[in-house]
Enzyme design. Structure first.
Site, PDB file in Angstrom:
ATOM      1  N   LYS A   1       0.942  -1.167  -0.133  1.00 57.61           N
ATOM      2  CA  LYS A   1      -0.097  -0.030  -0.035  1.00 57.61           C
ATOM      3  C   LYS A   1       0.960   1.203   0.007  1.00 57.61           C
ATOM      4  CE  LYS A   1      -3.500  -1.812   3.097  1.00 57.61           C
ATOM      5  NZ  LYS A   1      -3.998  -1.696   4.465  1.00 57.61           N
TER       6      LYS A   1
ATOM      7  N   HIS B   1      -9.020   0.559  19.137  1.00 57.57           N
ATOM      8  CA  HIS B   1      -8.846   0.392  17.538  1.00 57.57           C
ATOM      9  C   HIS B   1      -9.560  -0.855  17.276  1.00 57.57           C
ATOM     10  CE1 HIS B   1      -6.630   0.489  13.944  1.00 57.57           C
ATOM     11  NE2 HIS B   1      -6.959  -0.731  13.853  1.00 57.57           N
TER      12      HIS B   1
ATOM     13  N   GLY C   1     -11.002  -2.972  14.037  1.00 60.86           N
ATOM     14  CA  GLY C   1     -10.872  -2.989  12.741  1.00 60.86           C
ATOM     15  C   GLY C   1     -11.200  -4.675  12.595  1.00 60.86           C
TER      16      GLY C   1
ATOM     17  N   ARG D   1      -9.564 -13.825  14.380  1.00 62.04           N
ATOM     18  CA  ARG D   1      -8.473 -14.027  15.713  1.00 62.04           C
ATOM     19  C   ARG D   1      -9.561 -14.508  17.044  1.00 62.04           C
ATOM     20  NH1 ARG D   1      -4.879  -9.357  14.479  1.00 62.04           N
ATOM     21  NH2 ARG D   1      -3.572 -10.142  12.709  1.00 62.04           N
TER      22      ARG D   1
ATOM     23  N   ASP E   1     -16.772 -10.552   8.959  1.00 57.83           N
ATOM     24  CA  ASP E   1     -17.192  -8.831   8.753  1.00 57.83           C
ATOM     25  C   ASP E   1     -18.331  -8.521   9.654  1.00 57.83           C
ATOM     26  OD1 ASP E   1     -18.334  -6.474   7.918  1.00 57.83           O
ATOM     27  OD2 ASP E   1     -16.987  -6.514   6.181  1.00 57.83           O
TER      28      ASP E   1
ATOM     29  N   ARG F   1     -20.427  -6.185   9.605  1.00 57.23           N
ATOM     30  CA  ARG F   1     -21.560  -5.956   9.171  1.00 57.23           C
ATOM     31  C   ARG F   1     -22.558  -7.311   8.760  1.00 57.23           C
ATOM     32  NH1 ARG F   1     -18.307  -2.131   5.117  1.00 57.23           N
ATOM     33  NH2 ARG F   1     -17.020  -3.847   5.341  1.00 57.23           N
TER      34      ARG F   1
ATOM     35  N   GLY G   1     -12.053   0.424  11.222  1.00 56.28           N
ATOM     36  CA  GLY G   1     -13.204   0.024  10.425  1.00 56.28           C
ATOM     37  C   GLY G   1     -14.619  -0.014  11.468  1.00 56.28           C
TER      38      GLY G   1
ATOM     39  N   GLU H   1     -14.919   3.355  13.997  1.00 58.04           N
ATOM     40  CA  GLU H   1     -15.628   4.648  13.262  1.00 58.04           C
ATOM     41  C   GLU H   1     -16.946   4.310  12.513  1.00 58.04           C
ATOM     42  OE1 GLU H   1     -12.392   5.500  10.081  1.00 58.04           O
ATOM     43  OE2 GLU H   1     -11.092   4.977  11.756  1.00 58.04           O
ATOM     44  N   ASN H   2     -17.372   3.213  12.114  1.00 58.12           N
ATOM     45  CA  ASN H   2     -18.499   3.096  11.489  1.00 58.12           C
ATOM     46  C   ASN H   2     -19.944   2.485  12.023  1.00 58.12           C
ATOM     47  OD1 ASN H   2     -17.673   4.001   8.775  1.00 58.12           O
ATOM     48  ND2 ASN H   2     -16.073   2.362   8.978  1.00 58.12           N
TER      49      ASN H   2
ATOM     50  N   GLU I   1      -2.763   6.436  10.318  1.00 53.91           N
ATOM     51  CA  GLU I   1      -1.414   5.822  10.512  1.00 53.91           C
ATOM     52  C   GLU I   1      -0.406   6.370   9.388  1.00 53.91           C
ATOM     53  OE1 GLU I   1      -3.786   2.572  10.753  1.00 53.91           O
ATOM     54  OE2 GLU I   1      -2.426   1.506  11.937  1.00 53.91           O
TER      55      GLU I   1
HETATM   56  P1  ADP Z   1      -8.208  -3.657   8.920  1.00 52.21           P
HETATM   57  O1  ADP Z   1      -7.794  -3.915  10.395  1.00 52.21           O
HETATM   58  O2  ADP Z   1      -7.856  -4.731   8.048  1.00 52.21           O
HETATM   59  O3  ADP Z   1      -7.434  -2.297   8.747  1.00 52.21           O
HETATM   60  P2  ADP Z   1     -10.681  -1.859   8.940  1.00 52.21           P
HETATM   61  O4  ADP Z   1      -9.848  -1.097  10.016  1.00 52.21           O
HETATM   62  O5  ADP Z   1     -10.682  -1.574   7.613  1.00 52.21           O
HETATM   63  O6  ADP Z   1      -9.669  -3.084   8.936  1.00 52.21           O
HETATM   64  O7  ADP Z   1     -11.938  -2.913   9.263  1.00 52.21           O
HETATM   65  C1  ADP Z   1     -12.495  -3.640   8.776  1.00 52.21           C
HETATM   66  C2  ADP Z   1     -13.784  -3.978   9.429  1.00 52.21           C
HETATM   67  O8  ADP Z   1     -14.681  -2.811   9.775  1.00 52.21           O
HETATM   68  C3  ADP Z   1     -14.562  -4.876   8.389  1.00 52.21           C
HETATM   69  O9  ADP Z   1     -14.224  -6.426   8.437  1.00 52.21           O
HETATM   70  C4  ADP Z   1     -16.105  -4.589   9.247  1.00 52.21           C
HETATM   71  O10 ADP Z   1     -16.218  -5.835  10.091  1.00 52.21           O
HETATM   72  C5  ADP Z   1     -15.985  -3.402   9.962  1.00 52.21           C
HETATM   73  N1  ADP Z   1     -16.922  -2.325   9.469  1.00 52.21           N
HETATM   74  C6  ADP Z   1     -16.831  -1.328   8.372  1.00 52.21           C
HETATM   75  N2  ADP Z   1     -17.724  -0.478   8.353  1.00 52.21           N
HETATM   76  C7  ADP Z   1     -18.779  -0.996   9.001  1.00 52.21           C
HETATM   77  C8  ADP Z   1     -20.129  -0.617   9.412  1.00 52.21           C
HETATM   78  N3  ADP Z   1     -20.818   0.279   8.816  1.00 52.21           N
HETATM   79  N4  ADP Z   1     -20.792  -1.148  10.144  1.00 52.21           N
HETATM   80  C9  ADP Z   1     -20.004  -2.388  10.773  1.00 52.21           C
HETATM   81  N5  ADP Z   1     -18.709  -2.726  10.829  1.00 52.21           N
HETATM   82  C10 ADP Z   1     -18.234  -2.089   9.992  1.00 52.21           C
END
Ligand code: ADP
Length: 400
Positions: free
Chosen positions: A14, A208, A210, A241, A283, A285, A331, A334-335, A384
């Site tokens: 990346k 954090h 994700g 994990r 995921d 979602r 992820g 934030e979301n 980051e």
């Molecule tokens: P990484 O650790 O690979 O950098 P990210 O920080 O991009 O991952 O987070 C990815 C995860 O965020 C996805 O697997 C998903 O579970 C979650 N995610 C992203 N958008 C949403 C949302 N709107 N609602 C719930 N979970 C979400």
């Protein structure tokens, strides 16, 4: 002053190119499937549509050449010549106990990172390949290493030691290192700035969350504990994990199933967590959707995540002697309004009160606690790459 930030995985690279005069991102992209059939680069010049090019990319050196071509491209590129590039910053996962901050990459640093390969066998070799690729293509460019473990080097011994015989620490350096340090550093600083308070005056818990998730206790600006450990496996349940498990479970399962250490690590790293519990997806979602449709294992996975994070927040408040600020990032953090609400509900006794309307926000710096909440709760999108670019500028250029 242009700085390129690189983050190499075992089959990916990346990148982001910053103009550090105003910290703007000029271009970014991702090379995927390095060394595998179907390799490609997705490159985006800021303000333009992304371009995807499929091409053979046998290793990281070739990948870096493809990145350079994209950056110099007449239409989608942002550089006229490579001379415009002032320095390169690398994300490196593991620096052991050697570095508590970012450093200029020299042969000594490379040797130290090679020594850390047994501690991060999945990550450090890829990060080193990125360094070798840049050195090969641009032998004279200053390069800086920014480490995921560095921010957590301030943890006290009582937080980083495991209760195994001390000589294993001396012999193999087994201890808690922690990861996602650059993100915990960035969001804790940003939260203090948003609140208009010196970070030194605050007890902050940063979540954090994700695909990989870690929670950190940041007291007076310094990491004093974190949920990931010797490896990125422990802590809360993650996409695939397991998070914390009783260590004896591992030898028990290995014996029952007749499998070796490697197969066991695969189960714990790739088949567990949200995926392993829900049987649906890694995921969140998908897990949330299945839970809404009445899937009880999906609901259990979701509950396990919220309960796990809640327990870390409580224990880190105890570790720091109080809590002023709670930050959500990455992820999920934030979301997912639902995750934040699920985690914060029941923490009112410690002064955590979130405003349901404000909590609907996604991926935007926002204070989501109520006016009268004693603990301020914030969403802070992590960055980051910006931290890496800033450290690279400071170390490679400002000190010349
Ligand atoms: P990484 O650790 O690979 O950098 P990210 O920080 O991009 O991952 O987070 C990815 C995860 O965020 C996805 O697997 C998903 O579970 C979650 N995610 C992203 N958008 C949403 C949302 N709107 N609602 C719930 N979970 C979400």
């Amino acid at each position: 002053m242009k700085i390129l930030v690189i983050n190499c995985g075992s089959s990916s690279l990346k990148y982001q190119l910053f103009d550090m005069t105003d910290e703007s991102v000029l271009a970014k992209g991702l090379v995927e499937r390095i060394g595998i059939e179907g390799a490609r680069i997705k490159h985006t010049r800021t303000g333009m549509d992304s371009v995807i090019k499929n091409t053979d990319i046998s290793n990281h050196k070739v990948a870096f050449k493809v990145v350079v071509e994209a950056l110099l491209d007449e239409k989608h590129g942002v550089l006229k010549s490579l001379d415009e590039l002032a320095a390169v910053g690398h994300r490196v996962v593991h620096a052991g106990e050697k570095y508590a901050g970012s450093v200029m990459i020299t042969q000594d640093v490379i040797n130290a990172l090679e020594e850390c390969v047994p501690l991060a066998p999945l990550h450090n070799p890829a990060n080193l390949m990125g360094i070798y690729a840049v050195t090969d293509a641009l032998p004279n460019i200053p390069q800086v290493g920014v480490f995921d473990t560095a921010f957590h080097q301030t943890m006290p011994g009582c937080a980083y030691m495991y209760g195994v015989p001390y000589h294993y620490y001396e012999k193999y350096k087994v201890r808690r290192y922690g990861f996602h340090g650059t993100s915990h550093f960035y969001v804790s600083r940003r939260a203090a700035e948003i609140l208009g308070k010196p970070v030194e005056s605050l007890n902050i818990v940063t979540c954090h969350m994700g695909n990989g998730s870690s929670i950190a206790a940041v007291k007076g600006g310094k990491s004093v504990d974190t949920s990931m450990g010797f490896s990125p496996l422990p802590g809360v349940i993650m996409g695939t994990r397991s998070g914390d498990v009783d260590p004896l479970l591992i030898s028990f399962l290995a014996e029952q199933e007749g499998i070796d250490n490697k197969a066991m690590s695969h189960i714990l790293n790739k088949e567990s967590g949200l995926l392993g519990i829900s049987g649906i997806s890694s995921d969140l979602r998908d897990v949330e959707e299945a839970a809404d449709n009445g899937n009880s294992r999906a609901k259990l996975a979701e509950d396990m995540l919220y309960y796990g994070v809640k327990k870390y927040i409580g224990s880190y408040a105890a570790a720091m002697g109080g809590l002023d600020v709670l930050v959500f990032t990455a992820g999920i953090g934030e979301n997912s309004a639902r995750a934040r609400e699920g985690i914060c509900s029941g923490l009112e006794f410690m002064g955590v009160k979130i405003d349901r309307e404000k909590n609907k926000v996604r991926a935007k710096e926002t204070v989501i606690s109520t006016e009268d909440s004693r603990v301020k709760v914030l969403i802070v999108p992590t960055d980051e790459e910006l931290v890496i670019a800033r450290d690279t500028k400071k170390i490679a250029l400002d000190r010349r």
